[in-house]
Design an enzyme around this catalytic site. Structure first.
Site, short mmCIF file in Angstrom:
data_model
loop_
_atom_site.label_atom_id
_atom_site.label_comp_id
_atom_site.label_asym_id
_atom_site.label_seq_id
_atom_site.Cartn_x
_atom_site.Cartn_y
_atom_site.Cartn_z
CD GLU A 1 -65.56 8.31 97.44
OE1 GLU A 1 -65.18 7.67 96.46
OE2 GLU A 1 -66.18 7.79 98.39
CE1 TYR B 1 -68.00 5.33 93.01
CE2 TYR B 1 -65.89 6.45 93.33
CZ TYR B 1 -66.93 5.69 93.83
OH TYR B 1 -66.96 5.33 95.15
CG ASP C 1 -67.53 1.14 94.87
OD1 ASP C 1 -68.49 0.33 94.77
OD2 ASP C 1 -66.97 1.36 95.95
CB CYS D 1 -71.51 -8.91 98.66
SG CYS D 1 -72.01 -9.68 97.11
CB CYS E 1 -74.99 -15.92 100.89
SG CYS E 1 -74.12 -15.60 99.35
CB CYS F 1 -75.99 -11.27 102.76
SG CYS F 1 -76.32 -9.92 101.61
CB CYS G 1 -79.41 -12.38 96.84
SG CYS G 1 -77.93 -12.46 95.78
#
Ligand code: SF4
Length: 354
Positions: free
Chosen positions: A51, A134, A152, A204, A211, A214, A220
């Site tokens: 991270e 975060y 994020d 995405c 899409c 997805c 969505c």
């Protein structure tokens, strides 16, 4: 493995269920990740290290660094015991060097004050050096499976599109955080967090969201409105200014190079570099010793977060007994160009190719 074995029946059928279902089949293979369905427990050290490395940096750029760090320092105690110069050298090229200094500080605090164990909660993680909201949320979710909100850039994009939010970033952040919190499940929150990150990284995507494949395509809002590729909106960035400077590559007759360790605070803090001038609107001479400096025909060009930098590179061969007023000579056997941050490495490469 059948779906119902991966997702508990009481879990419901919202976005989280769809995301976990998708993740169980499509999770990216990452060196710091425990794949879904694997019985292993994540190692908080590896999650934390990944991270920190991934802040402002792509997965592709991080992988080799992660492998090298974990091979050289397999545990947080090993890293805590490392020499500062060795860690800074291993980090060279990854950028945002304050991260490396905080990495060491954090490893030492965990080793010395927490018995080598990372705190297993968001609040506990937040007390450690270099861990902000975060990163605390991400480690808490991924390493300890806590239902924290991990937001994020990838998750921001998915949330902005899924809810068709047109408020530009950064003003939209609290709204997106709120949306992400509402979607975060109690069941497998660590896998869910990674699922949304993966969706943002692979489907995405910023320019052309796929899409059609997805898992969120039906509900969505942006796909339904035809606005997906415009989102998230962002306030246009100010153009970056350009700064200039001069750096000096001095080499003794015995091959030693004149280098300096930059002060801990500030840009490239704690890293090795060539002595040189300050960086400003105009370059001002600041040679570290008297010599017949030769200017290399090409300049170093490098872009930092807030400005572009153009460096003139001067080179001189000097006698072994030369005493510099800045930096110290490093024997050729001890000099590894890979220990230099990218901007300094570019200067060395220019000299090498001149
Ligand atoms: S349907 Fe399209 S815009 Fe919506 S989350 Fe999926 S990829 Fe993104």
């Amino acid at each position: 493995m059948r779906d119902e074995e991966m997702i508990a029946p009481e879990f419901g059928t919202g976005i989280a269920a769809d995301m976990l279902h998708w993740y169980d089949r499509n999770a990216r293979d990452l060196p710091w990740r425990i794949p879904p369905g694997d019985a292993q427990v994540p190692d908080p050290y590896r999650v934390w290290l990944s991270e920190v490395m991934l802040q402002q940096t792509t997965v592709a750029a991080v992988k080799d660094y992660f492998h090298r760090f974990t091979a050289r320092w397999p545990t947080v105690a090993d890293l805590a015991a490392a020499e500062d110069g060795a860690v800074m050298g291993e980090w060279a090229g990854l950028g945002y060097y304050a991260r490396a200094r905080n990495l060491l500080k954090c490893a030492r605090v965990v080793a010395q004050e927490h018995n080598g164990q990372f705190p297993d909660s968001y609040d506990g993680l937040l007390t450690l050096p270099g861990i902000g909201p975060y990163t605390a949320a991400a480690i808490s979710a991924i390493a300890f499976d806590r239902p924290e909100t991990v937001l994020d850039g990838n998750v921001e994009r998915v949330m902005a599109r899924f809810h068709d939010i047109h408020t530009p970033l950064p003003a939209a952040k609290p709204m997106l955080h709120d949306c992400a919190t509402k979607q975060t499940p109690q069941h497998r929150p660590g896998d869910y967090a990674q699922a949304v990150m993966d969706l943002g990284a692979t489907i995405c995507t910023p320019k052309s969201p796929a899409c059609g494949i997805c898992p969120l395509r039906e509900p969505c809002a942006a796909r339904l409105a035809g606005t997906a590729s415009e989102l998230p909106k962002k306030i246009p960035k100010m153009p970056k200014p350009t700064r200039r400077g001069i750096i000096y590559l001095a080499r003794r007759s015995d091959g030693a190079w004149l280098l300096e360790r930059r002060p801990d605070k500030g840009l490239l803090g704690g890293m090795l570099g060539w002595p040189g001038s300050d960086w400003g609107e105009v370059a001002v001479e600041a040679p570290p010793l008297n010599a017949d400096w030769v200017t290399l025909p090409a300049e170093v060009r490098h872009t930092f977060t807030h400005f572009h930098l153009i460096l003139t590179v001067r080179y001189a061969q000097v006698a072994n007994e030369t005493t510099p007023n800045q930096g110290a000579f490093v024997a050729v056997a001890d000099f590894r160009p890979s220990d230099l941050p990218t901007v300094m490495r570019k200067a060395f490469d220019l000299w090498h190719g001149a």
